[in-house]
Design a protein around this motif. Structure first.
Motif, PDB file in Angstrom:
ATOM      1  N   TYR A  76      42.531  31.217  38.655  1.00 32.84           N
ATOM      2  CA  TYR A  76      43.023  31.958  37.496  1.00 32.84           C
ATOM      3  C   TYR A  76      43.429  31.106  36.294  1.00 32.84           C
ATOM      4  N   SER A  77      43.285  29.803  36.343  1.00 32.99           N
ATOM      5  CA  SER A  77      43.716  29.004  35.197  1.00 32.99           C
ATOM      6  C   SER A  77      42.939  27.701  35.121  1.00 32.99           C
ATOM      7  N   SER A 100      35.244  37.176  35.784  1.00 32.01           N
ATOM      8  CA  SER A 100      35.479  38.557  35.387  1.00 32.01           C
ATOM      9  C   SER A 100      34.722  38.901  34.113  1.00 32.01           C
ATOM     10  N   GLU A 135      48.643  41.297  28.472  1.00 33.04           N
ATOM     11  CA  GLU A 135      48.381  40.826  29.831  1.00 33.04           C
ATOM     12  C   GLU A 135      46.882  40.825  30.129  1.00 33.04           C
ATOM     13  N   GLU A 136      46.163  41.846  29.649  1.00 31.56           N
ATOM     14  CA  GLU A 136      44.725  41.900  29.857  1.00 31.56           C
ATOM     15  C   GLU A 136      44.008  40.809  29.064  1.00 31.56           C
ATOM     16  N   TYR A 139      44.556  37.488  30.793  1.00 33.19           N
ATOM     17  CA  TYR A 139      43.694  37.344  31.977  1.00 33.19           C
ATOM     18  C   TYR A 139      42.287  36.911  31.567  1.00 33.19           C
ATOM     19  N   GLN A 142      42.344  33.265  30.435  1.00 32.21           N
ATOM     20  CA  GLN A 142      42.490  32.333  31.555  1.00 32.21           C
ATOM     21  C   GLN A 142      41.184  32.206  32.345  1.00 32.21           C
ATOM     22  N   LYS A 143      40.472  33.313  32.523  1.00 30.32           N
ATOM     23  CA  LYS A 143      39.176  33.228  33.191  1.00 30.32           C
ATOM     24  C   LYS A 143      38.188  32.401  32.361  1.00 30.32           C
TER      25      LYS A 143
END
Length: 337
Positions: A76-77, A100, A135-136, A139, A142-143
């Protein structure tokens, strides 16, 4: 000698099914995770309990161990990616990372469905930090950090990665119970609140299709150095999805349309209609079909399997159903206006 496989994650959703498949096929399998989620996976699986965000714990757990293929479900990071690159550089045949479709949703000016070549370009500015959108967005960013680190290392050392970009994954083990949200609302026979916008089409993927793609990659080594969209062929409206699901369940979808902003202000979204969000991606799957030979389960067939699962299993009521009475009252009030 059987290939040695490491799965990072592996007990919650797709990793659970992949673990079962690999053990049945005779692979030497190790799972690395925190050991928090209980499971009934075979005892022959080796276990490493580690907080993967802790670089020191990762080094200690993996020191002296060798694997042929690593599948990372929980990367995730950028920092986590640099750690796995350090640990596996020049030591593995293939590193498969689950990414994602949200890597596209933080791009500016893209039209749906998104293609692999749409990755590069101008990125969105950060939304308000106290918003759901933030938050979305985070994400997705980070991807992108993950993929950027992998691509840079590929250019430096030939690191043998493949990134698999997924939209919403449908699975009986979805920890967020997103499809189950709709199932419960249709089963109780009450109105379903749906927002008036945006009107993006749905595009999803069957979790077992993803498992099959990964298993095939382990055998073939295909796709190294590239990213692939994995998604079903269908792109359908939110309304048509509800009608299809209701028909499979033998009921009718009683939809009540409301202004999105009002549903947000009343705290009903995303719970009442999680598939209607702007942050649900829609992916073009042609490259995976052409280069990897993937065929996808029809969307209606995936829904049928999940409905049968929900019908035969008594699942806990999710938190996303907790305001159902308020939803129904709100729908009644709208009908009186």
């Amino acid at each position: 000698m059987a290939k040695r496989i490491l799965i990072i994650g592996g007990t919650r959703n797709m990793g659970y099914y992949l673990s079962q498949r690999l053990v049945a096929a005779g692979y030497d399998l190790t799972l690395l995770n925190r050991g928090i989620t209980r499971d009934d996976l075979p005892q022959s699986i080796h276990r490493l309990h580690v907080d993967r965000t802790n670089h020191i714990q990762m080094r200690r757990a993996l020191q002296g161990k060798r694997f042929d293929v690593v599948i990372d479900f929980v990367l995730y990071s950028g920092d986590e990616t640099r750690t796995v690159i350090e640990l596996f550089r020049d030591r593995i045949e293939h590193f498969i990372a689950l990414s994602s479709g949200q890597v596209y949703l933080v791009r500016e000016g893209l039209g749906r469905p998104f293609r692999e070549e749409d990755y590069d370009g101008e990125l969105m500015a950060a939304p308000d930090e106290i918003s759901y959108a933030y938050e979305e967005w985070r994400y997705g960013m980070q991807k992108r950090e993950v993929e950027d680190e992998l691509r840079a290392e590929r250019a430096r050392s030939g690191f043998p990665f493949t990134a698999l970009r997924l939209p919403m994954v449908n699975s009986a083990r979805d920890p967020y119970n997103r499809l189950y949200n709709y199932y419960l609302r249709l089963r109780d026979g009450g109105a379903i609140l749906v927002p008036d916008a945006p009107n993006f089409t749905l595009n999803q993927v069957d979790g077992l299709d993803v498992v099959r793609v990964i298993a095939d990659m382990i055998n073939s080594g295909a796709g190294q150095g590239k990213a692939y969209n994995l998604a079903q062929d269908e792109h359908i409206s939110h309304e048509d999805f509800l009608i299809m699901l209701a028909e499979i369940m033998g009921t009718k979808a009683r939809m009540v349309t409301a202004v999105r902003g009002d549903l947000v202000a009343n705290g009903f979204l995303p719970d009442c209609a999680p598939f209607s969000e702007r942050w649900m991606s829609a992916l073009d799957n042609r490259l995976s079909k052409e280069e990897l030979g993937v065929s996808y389960t029809p969307f209606a067939e995936s829904l049928q399997k999940l409905v049968e699962h929900y019908d035969s299993h008594r699942l806990p009521q999710p938190l996303s159903y907790r305001r159902r009475r308020a939803e129904l009252q709100y729908a009644r009030n709208l009908a009186l206006l």
